[in-house]
Design a protein around this motif. Structure first.
Motif, PDB file in Angstrom:
ATOM      1  N   ASP A 142       0.836  -0.982  -0.041  1.00 40.36           N
ATOM      2  CA  ASP A 142      -0.179  -0.187   0.138  1.00 40.36           C
ATOM      3  C   ASP A 142       1.371   1.337   0.145  1.00 40.36           C
ATOM      4  OD1 ASP A 142       1.128  -0.580   2.459  1.00 40.36           O
ATOM      5  OD2 ASP A 142      -1.122  -0.147   3.382  1.00 40.36           O
ATOM      6  N   THR A 143       1.852   0.933  -0.463  1.00 39.83           N
ATOM      7  CA  THR A 143       3.376   2.309  -0.386  1.00 39.83           C
ATOM      8  C   THR A 143       2.218   3.411  -1.832  1.00 39.83           C
ATOM      9  OG1 THR A 143       5.310   1.152  -0.221  1.00 39.83           O
ATOM     10  CG2 THR A 143       5.647   3.229  -1.259  1.00 39.83           C
ATOM     11  N   THR A 144       2.119   4.805  -1.349  1.00 43.16           N
ATOM     12  CA  THR A 144       2.095   5.167  -2.201  1.00 43.16           C
ATOM     13  C   THR A 144       3.240   6.388  -2.675  1.00 43.16           C
ATOM     14  OG1 THR A 144       2.130   7.220  -0.597  1.00 43.16           O
ATOM     15  CG2 THR A 144       0.278   6.202   0.089  1.00 43.16           C
ATOM     16  N   PHE A 145       2.358   7.172  -4.205  1.00 40.95           N
ATOM     17  CA  PHE A 145       3.412   7.536  -4.474  1.00 40.95           C
ATOM     18  C   PHE A 145       4.436   8.742  -3.850  1.00 40.95           C
ATOM     19  CE2 PHE A 145       4.285  11.973  -6.730  1.00 40.95           C
ATOM     20  CZ  PHE A 145       4.947  11.582  -8.198  1.00 40.95           C
ATOM     21  N   ASN A 146       3.681   9.549  -2.481  1.00 40.91           N
ATOM     22  CA  ASN A 146       4.548  10.417  -2.089  1.00 40.91           C
ATOM     23  C   ASN A 146       5.413   9.567  -1.499  1.00 40.91           C
ATOM     24  OD1 ASN A 146       3.626  12.828  -2.856  1.00 40.91           O
ATOM     25  ND2 ASN A 146       1.917  12.677  -1.513  1.00 40.91           N
TER      26      ASN A 146
ATOM     27  N   PRO B 295      -0.786 -13.065  -4.761  1.00 41.50           N
ATOM     28  CA  PRO B 295      -1.897 -13.701  -4.536  1.00 41.50           C
ATOM     29  C   PRO B 295      -3.406 -12.902  -5.433  1.00 41.50           C
ATOM     30  CG  PRO B 295      -1.001 -13.609  -2.660  1.00 41.50           C
ATOM     31  CD  PRO B 295       0.004 -12.272  -3.224  1.00 41.50           C
ATOM     32  N   GLY B 296      -3.998 -14.011  -5.270  1.00 40.28           N
ATOM     33  CA  GLY B 296      -5.561 -13.137  -5.289  1.00 40.28           C
ATOM     34  C   GLY B 296      -6.083 -11.812  -6.817  1.00 40.28           C
ATOM     35  N   ASN B 297      -6.879 -12.081  -6.392  1.00 39.75           N
ATOM     36  CA  ASN B 297      -7.736 -11.533  -7.536  1.00 39.75           C
ATOM     37  C   ASN B 297      -7.654  -9.977  -7.131  1.00 39.75           C
ATOM     38  OD1 ASN B 297      -9.484  -9.899  -9.679  1.00 39.75           O
ATOM     39  ND2 ASN B 297     -10.861 -10.782  -8.785  1.00 39.75           N
ATOM     40  N   PRO B 298      -6.787  -9.711  -8.775  1.00 43.00           N
ATOM     41  CA  PRO B 298      -6.332  -7.596  -8.643  1.00 43.00           C
ATOM     42  C   PRO B 298      -6.897  -6.961  -8.260  1.00 43.00           C
ATOM     43  CG  PRO B 298      -6.378  -8.892 -11.246  1.00 43.00           C
ATOM     44  CD  PRO B 298      -6.429  -9.906 -10.191  1.00 43.00           C
TER      45      PRO B 298
ATOM     46  N   LEU C 234      -5.341   2.132  -7.057  1.00 46.79           N
ATOM     47  CA  LEU C 234      -4.363   1.876  -8.433  1.00 46.79           C
ATOM     48  C   LEU C 234      -4.118   3.329  -9.057  1.00 46.79           C
ATOM     49  CD1 LEU C 234      -7.843  -0.188 -10.840  1.00 46.79           C
ATOM     50  CD2 LEU C 234      -5.574  -1.114  -9.788  1.00 46.79           C
ATOM     51  N   ALA C 235      -4.879   4.088  -8.329  1.00 49.70           N
ATOM     52  CA  ALA C 235      -4.377   5.662  -8.427  1.00 49.70           C
ATOM     53  C   ALA C 235      -2.562   5.438  -8.490  1.00 49.70           C
ATOM     54  CB  ALA C 235      -5.384   7.073  -7.983  1.00 49.70           C
ATOM     55  N   GLU C 236      -2.902   5.574  -6.946  1.00 54.77           N
ATOM     56  CA  GLU C 236      -0.764   4.865  -6.528  1.00 54.77           C
ATOM     57  C   GLU C 236       0.079   4.593  -7.820  1.00 54.77           C
ATOM     58  OE1 GLU C 236      -0.574   7.751  -4.726  1.00 54.77           O
ATOM     59  OE2 GLU C 236      -1.978   8.110  -3.269  1.00 54.77           O
ATOM     60  N   ILE C 237      -0.859   3.343  -7.740  1.00 55.12           N
ATOM     61  CA  ILE C 237      -0.578   2.707  -9.352  1.00 55.12           C
ATOM     62  C   ILE C 237       0.122   3.051 -10.514  1.00 55.12           C
ATOM     63  CG2 ILE C 237      -0.226   0.900 -10.741  1.00 55.12           C
ATOM     64  CD1 ILE C 237      -1.391  -0.856  -8.232  1.00 55.12           C
ATOM     65  N   LYS C 238      -0.503   4.103 -11.016  1.00 53.70           N
ATOM     66  CA  LYS C 238      -0.225   5.372 -12.401  1.00 53.70           C
ATOM     67  C   LYS C 238       0.636   6.039 -12.137  1.00 53.70           C
ATOM     68  CE  LYS C 238      -3.696   7.026 -15.779  1.00 53.70           C
ATOM     69  NZ  LYS C 238      -5.127   7.127 -16.268  1.00 53.70           N
TER      70      LYS C 238
ATOM     71  N   GLN D  26      -0.891  -7.104 -14.104  1.00 52.58           N
ATOM     72  CA  GLN D  26      -2.710  -6.627 -13.837  1.00 52.58           C
ATOM     73  C   GLN D  26      -2.922  -5.684 -13.345  1.00 52.58           C
ATOM     74  OE1 GLN D  26      -3.679 -10.194 -11.961  1.00 52.58           O
ATOM     75  NE2 GLN D  26      -2.886 -12.020 -13.257  1.00 52.58           N
ATOM     76  N   LEU D  27      -1.715  -5.370 -12.611  1.00 49.77           N
ATOM     77  CA  LEU D  27      -2.041  -4.064 -11.546  1.00 49.77           C
ATOM     78  C   LEU D  27      -2.005  -2.769 -12.894  1.00 49.77           C
ATOM     79  CD1 LEU D  27      -1.110  -4.880  -7.852  1.00 49.77           C
ATOM     80  CD2 LEU D  27      -3.532  -4.650  -8.835  1.00 49.77           C
ATOM     81  N   ILE D  28      -0.931  -3.043 -13.679  1.00 50.08           N
ATOM     82  CA  ILE D  28      -1.010  -1.409 -13.897  1.00 50.08           C
ATOM     83  C   ILE D  28      -1.453  -1.636 -15.058  1.00 50.08           C
ATOM     84  CG2 ILE D  28       0.900  -0.671 -15.738  1.00 50.08           C
ATOM     85  CD1 ILE D  28       3.152  -2.009 -13.976  1.00 50.08           C
ATOM     86  N   ALA D  29      -1.837  -2.508 -15.882  1.00 48.18           N
ATOM     87  CA  ALA D  29      -2.809  -2.377 -16.586  1.00 48.18           C
ATOM     88  C   ALA D  29      -4.660  -1.560 -16.287  1.00 48.18           C
ATOM     89  CB  ALA D  29      -3.695  -4.220 -17.013  1.00 48.18           C
ATOM     90  N   LEU D  30      -4.431  -2.501 -15.061  1.00 46.31           N
ATOM     91  CA  LEU D  30      -5.577  -1.935 -14.505  1.00 46.31           C
ATOM     92  C   LEU D  30      -5.749  -0.638 -13.975  1.00 46.31           C
ATOM     93  CD1 LEU D  30      -6.654  -4.777 -11.863  1.00 46.31           C
ATOM     94  CD2 LEU D  30      -8.213  -3.943 -13.767  1.00 46.31           C
ATOM     95  N   ALA D  31      -4.198  -0.084 -13.595  1.00 46.04           N
ATOM     96  CA  ALA D  31      -4.696   0.860 -13.321  1.00 46.04           C
ATOM     97  C   ALA D  31      -4.354   2.337 -14.858  1.00 46.04           C
ATOM     98  CB  ALA D  31      -2.643   1.667 -12.864  1.00 46.04           C
ATOM     99  N   PHE D  32      -4.707   1.399 -15.508  1.00 43.01           N
ATOM    100  CA  PHE D  32      -4.240   2.818 -17.104  1.00 43.01           C
ATOM    101  C   PHE D  32      -5.557   2.616 -17.526  1.00 43.01           C
ATOM    102  CE2 PHE D  32       0.204   2.932 -16.108  1.00 43.01           C
ATOM    103  CZ  PHE D  32       0.532   3.905 -16.355  1.00 43.01           C
TER     104      PHE D  32
END
Length: 358
Positions: free
Chosen positions: A194-198, A214-217, A224-228, A244-250
């Motif tokens: 759960d590390t943030t962009f800042n 593991p698990g469902n992305p 996702l907003a922080e990942i983007k 998967q998370l990068i794809a979802l973030a975009f």
């Protein structure tokens, strides 16, 4: 030797002999086709919440040792084998697979008709299963726990090296990913999921790796907003769940496969060259190709067996994500070059920024 059973939620019953902790255990039943690497597979955090069925007939013949773990403990809910070897023979062996299961409090079942079990999973799709000593009605299962939180580091940890500083965001990373980066000379800071962009920005890393897990992305949709933000501002590499998370973030979408990809011999084709690589894989979910914004991303790799997306690359950013495991362990090392290619993109970006400043 105590008789046991694997009960599937779809009604099928598979008898065998209990091994490991012999405690009742419930989880999602998945199968892996690898012929070797059972210790790495059992200790891969991506198997959290799952019962692993080994397709290869005998497991444990070369024992286990202190060096082949992918995590500090076993996160799998159970192990199913056709046979298990309790008298391993290998120069590096420090114990048996059964002893490892007992010490890790993981249940198992051996003497199972794993061929029929795998055929059932392929027909039914991934289903829940119960390892038990009694035939009973399958229990009602509540919604699964948020597995990433269970396997992620709780505190940042830095591994010193003189090279580029990489932030490794931990959704349940395999040790081999960390070792691959250290082998390239990188300084690595392991960060909670759960590390943030800042928080990343405060570290001033040269690049970011989003790990497997593991698990469902979609369980990580709140992040996702922080990942983007992170992957927009830093050269980034996503692996498996990280992909998967990068794809979802975009803005893309994911879907669950009928029975997933798990094994060390999955062929993927590089779309630009047609070259085929044999890869190690372990996942249930894939990115839906039709949901990708092709004005921003190109499909880098595709699975030869079913045509699913195996890798993407941003057209303008130093951002690559792959569904397979370039660090392997177990599996082939065909795609380990992706780590050096990632570092090359970091160095090129650094040179461009330095030139602009001067």
């Amino acid at each position: 030797m105590k008789k046991g059973y694997l009960l599937l939620e779809t009604g099928e019953i598979f008898p065998g002999t209990l091994i490991g902790s012999q405690e009742e255990s419930i989880g999602e039943v998945v199968f892996n086709t690898s012929m070797t690497g059972y210790q790495e597979i059992m200790s891969d955090p991506s198997y959290a919440g799952q019962i692993i069925v080994f397709c290869y007939p005998i497991i444990g013949n070369y024992g286990v040792n202190a060096n082949d773990f992918e995590a500090e403990t076993l996160y799998a809910k159970g192990i199913i084998t056709g046979e298990i070897c309790n008298a391993p023979n290998h120069y590096s062996s420090q114990g048996s697979a059964d002893i490892l299961l007992k010490g890790s409090e993981v249940s198992g079942l051996t003497g199972v008709d794993t061929r029929e079990l795998v055929k059932t999973i392929r027909k039914r799709g991934t289903v829940k299963g119960l390892i038990t000593s009694d035939i009973k009605q399958f229990p009602t299962i509540a919604h699964s726990d948020f597995l990433v939180k269970e396997v992620s580091t709780s505190q940042p940890k830095t591994y010193e090296n003189p090279g580029a500083h990489i932030a490794l965001i931990d959704y349940g990373h395999k040790k081999s990913i960390l070792h691959a980066l250290l082998k390239e000379g990188c300084k690595v800071t392991l960060l909670p999921y759960d590390t943030t962009f800042n928080q990343v920005k405060a570290l001033s890393p040269d690049g970011v790796v989003f790990s497997n897990g593991p698990g469902n992305p979609e369980e990580l949709k709140d992040h996702l907003a922080e990942i983007k933000m992170i992957s927009t501002h830093y050269p980034s590499l996503g692996i498996c769940l990280g992909h998967q998370l990068i794809a979802l973030a975009f803005g893309a979408r994911t879907q669950k496969l009928l029975f997933g990809h798990r094994g060390g011999n999955h062929p993927v084709k590089e779309t630009s060259t047609g070259k085929v690589f044999i890869t190690s894989q372990n996942h249930s979910y894939v990115v839906k190709e039709e949901s990708l914004d092709l004005s921003k991303f190109e499909v880098l790799f595709k699975n030869i067996n079913d045509g699913t997306v195996e890798g993407i690359r941003h057209r303008n950013l130093p951002l690559v994500a792959v569904q397979f495991h370039p660090e392997a362990n177990p599996g082939p090392h065909d795609t380990t070059y992706l780590f050096s290619a990632f570092l090359k993109s970091i160095n090129e970006r650094t040179e461009v920024m330095s030139y602009a400043i001067n």
